[in-house]
Design a protein around this motif. Structure first.
Motif, PDB file in Angstrom:
ATOM      1  N   ARG A   1       1.755  -0.155   1.652  1.00 30.19           N
ATOM      2  CA  ARG A   1       2.338   0.625   2.752  1.00 30.19           C
ATOM      3  C   ARG A   1       3.529   1.436   2.264  1.00 30.19           C
ATOM      4  NH1 ARG A   1       6.783   0.174   6.250  1.00 30.19           N
ATOM      5  NH2 ARG A   1       6.410   1.232   8.254  1.00 30.19           N
ATOM      6  N   ASN A   2       4.440   0.791   1.538  1.00 28.20           N
ATOM      7  CA  ASN A   2       5.640   1.484   1.081  1.00 28.20           C
ATOM      8  C   ASN A   2       5.308   2.593   0.098  1.00 28.20           C
ATOM      9  OD1 ASN A   2       7.323  -0.123   2.653  1.00 28.20           O
ATOM     10  ND2 ASN A   2       7.555  -1.660   1.054  1.00 28.20           N
ATOM     11  N   MET A   3       4.310   2.378  -0.758  1.00 25.96           N
ATOM     12  CA  MET A   3       3.893   3.404  -1.697  1.00 25.96           C
ATOM     13  C   MET A   3       3.379   4.633  -0.953  1.00 25.96           C
ATOM     14  SD  MET A   3       1.043   4.917  -3.189  1.00 25.96           S
ATOM     15  CE  MET A   3      -0.206   3.766  -2.620  1.00 25.96           C
ATOM     16  N   LEU A   4       2.587   4.400   0.118  1.00 27.06           N
ATOM     17  CA  LEU A   4       2.067   5.517   0.905  1.00 27.06           C
ATOM     18  C   LEU A   4       3.180   6.328   1.546  1.00 27.06           C
ATOM     19  CD1 LEU A   4      -0.974   3.779   2.645  1.00 27.06           C
ATOM     20  CD2 LEU A   4      -1.089   5.742   1.092  1.00 27.06           C
ATOM     21  N   LEU A   5       4.273   5.660   1.904  1.00 32.26           N
ATOM     22  CA  LEU A   5       5.379   6.312   2.607  1.00 32.26           C
ATOM     23  C   LEU A   5       6.544   6.645   1.677  1.00 32.26           C
ATOM     24  CD1 LEU A   5       5.406   4.134   5.859  1.00 32.26           C
ATOM     25  CD2 LEU A   5       4.267   6.337   5.464  1.00 32.26           C
ATOM     26  N   ASP A   6       6.302   6.569   0.354  1.00 32.54           N
ATOM     27  CA  ASP A   6       7.324   6.886  -0.646  1.00 32.54           C
ATOM     28  C   ASP A   6       8.537   5.957  -0.537  1.00 32.54           C
ATOM     29  OD1 ASP A   6       8.242   8.249  -2.878  1.00 32.54           O
ATOM     30  OD2 ASP A   6       9.248   9.804  -1.688  1.00 32.54           O
ATOM     31  N   PHE A   7       8.280   4.695  -0.284  1.00 33.25           N
ATOM     32  CA  PHE A   7       9.283   3.629  -0.268  1.00 33.25           C
ATOM     33  C   PHE A   7      10.483   3.962   0.628  1.00 33.25           C
ATOM     34  CE2 PHE A   7       6.798   2.963  -4.042  1.00 33.25           C
ATOM     35  CZ  PHE A   7       6.603   1.592  -4.042  1.00 33.25           C
TER      36      PHE A   7
END
Length: 438
Positions: free
Chosen positions: A325-331
């Motif tokens: 999830r965080n990778m998709l949202l650029d952390f």
């Protein structure tokens, strides 16, 4: 090969999780495909051992890199330690170049019977079996013709469920494998500081290859990106026949960005249109289902607590792993409340609960979770120290006690707070880390 009716499976003791945790993973299981040392996951191994030789086909499902292949290797080593000869353990990983020629059910059948050349009892462990065309035909024939105990893994729920339901209805057990729970993560990473451990877990999630990168943020981020891209290409794009990969990425980011919120397909359509990627609602639905089938996201349906029926629309979607999830949202920074809600939802699935979003008129309960006779109603919040927030979180749970259908319901609020805990009006206010480490 015809089944020998006089041949029986070897009687095997079912050890407890503590014994499995201490068990050696052995020389043949030292390395997986990424050359990382295996670490035991005793709860899952105990499930497989429980089902040994029960005649049902065992199906191990879950997203890529969550530990399915490692679990098969551990099972094989367990069988060897229990005295099963190596020749009676037939293993294949269909992502390996060794099996490039095993492309359909005929070549799979030929390969299996070449290994099983004696009328004996065999354990057949097949990894990522959905890569073989019409694999279910070979498995069904093997089940009928040979004396075997069969274990399969797969990374796409649609392929496994649809094909198994067609030929093997009522004759298989499904074991869902998830990324590491927080408790598993702490043990796996060898951490003792709960707060620091949770910070790392909330940022990078619990996929074993990512956890193996330790505190190296750059390597962890690179690993997450690689896993996501592999899932999208191999388990979503091929299954759904994606024409526009950028649209699929936008849909995945939308679901990640709205974790904990009700999602309508029309909202995704509008988001895509505003980004000049106009896409029909039916296509969006297929993309969403493809992401769910690949175990990247899980869907929580809304449930009417008064009428006892599921409600149409407005489902919530939770990423299977916080790191993805965080990778998709650029952390992104912050967002601790929704992150905790996601962790609690995933933890309930790991513990075997069926999880829904509760609706009572205009009031919503984050999770209604059931497992057998156990029923939980859970609210999740970052903090309850503000009195207004405290009353808002308690209000839905207070109303539930007046409904006869909710008798025996355990009501809880999970929070990061370490003060103000206890029981209020029969509602437990519990520190979330304590609950996660139960």
């Amino acid at each position: 090969m015809v089944r020998d009716e006089n041949s029986k499976g070897v009687g095997i003791e079912i050890p407890n999780a503590k014994k499995l945790n201490k068990m050696s993973v052995g020389r043949a299981a030292l390395l997986d495909s990424s050359t990382l040392k295996l670490k035991p996951r005793p709860d899952y191994l105990a499930m497989l051992v429980k089902f040994l030789d029960n005649e049902a086909i065992k199906v191990i499902s879950g997203m890529r890199r969550c530990g399915k292949s490692s679990l098969l290797i551990m099972l094989a080593e367990y069988l060897r330690e229990m005295g099963i000869p190596q020749k009676n353990i037939v293993m294949a990983n269909f992502e390996s170049s060794e099996f490039f020629d095993v492309t359909d059910y005929r070549s799979l059948t030929a390969w299996l019977y070449k290994r099983m050349d004696e009328p004996e009892h065999y354990y057949v462990l097949l990894d990522e079996v959905q890569l073989v065309d019409h694999w279910e035909r070979a498995i069904n024939a093997l089940r009928v013709d040979a004396d075997v105990d069969i274990y399969l893994t797969g990374s796409n729920a649609y392929l496994l469920s649809s094909q198994l339901a067609t030929l093997l209805s009522g004759r298989y057990e499904e074991i869902n494998v998830y990324p590491l729970s927080f408790k598993e993560f702490m043990n796996y990473a060898g951490l003792s500081d709960r707060r620091l451990g949770l910070e790392r877990y909330l940022r990078f999630g619990g996929l074993p290859p990512v956890v193996d990168q330790g505190d190296d943020c750059q390597l962890a981020e690179t690993m997450l990106s690689g896993i996501y891209n592999t899932v999208v290409v191999k388990d979503v794009a091929q299954h759904v026949q994606i024409r526009n990969m950028s649209v699929l990425g936008d849909v995945a980011r939308f679901l990640a960005d709205t974790t904990g919120s009700s999602v309508a397909i029309t909202n995704i359509e509008r988001r895509l249109a505003s980004a000049h990627r106009k896409t029909a609602g039916g296509t969006v639905e297929r993309y969403v289902q493809g992401l769910v089938d690949a175990f990247l996201f899980s869907r929580a349906q809304r449930y009417d607590l008064k009428g006892g029926a599921y409600l149409q629309g407005g489902e919530k979607y939770y990423p299977a792993d916080l790191g993805i999830r965080n990778m998709l949202l650029d952390f992104p920074a912050g967002d601790l409340g929704f992150a905790l809600e996601n962790v609690v939802y995933n933890e309930l699935l790991v513990r075997g609960f069926h999880v829904r979003v509760g609706k009572l008129g205009n009031i919503e309960v984050d999770f209604i979770a059931t497992k057998g006779e156990t029923k939980l109603a859970i609210q999740v919040t970052a903090t309850m120290l503000d009195e207004k927030t405290r009353q808002r979180e308690l209000a839905p749970l207070r109303q539930l006690v007046t409904k006869s259908a909710n008798e025996g319901l355990r009501r809880m609020v999970l929070t990061y707070d370490t003060v103000g805990l206890g029981v209020v009006d029969g509602i437990e206010i519990v520190n979330a880390i304590d609950w996660l480490l139960e």
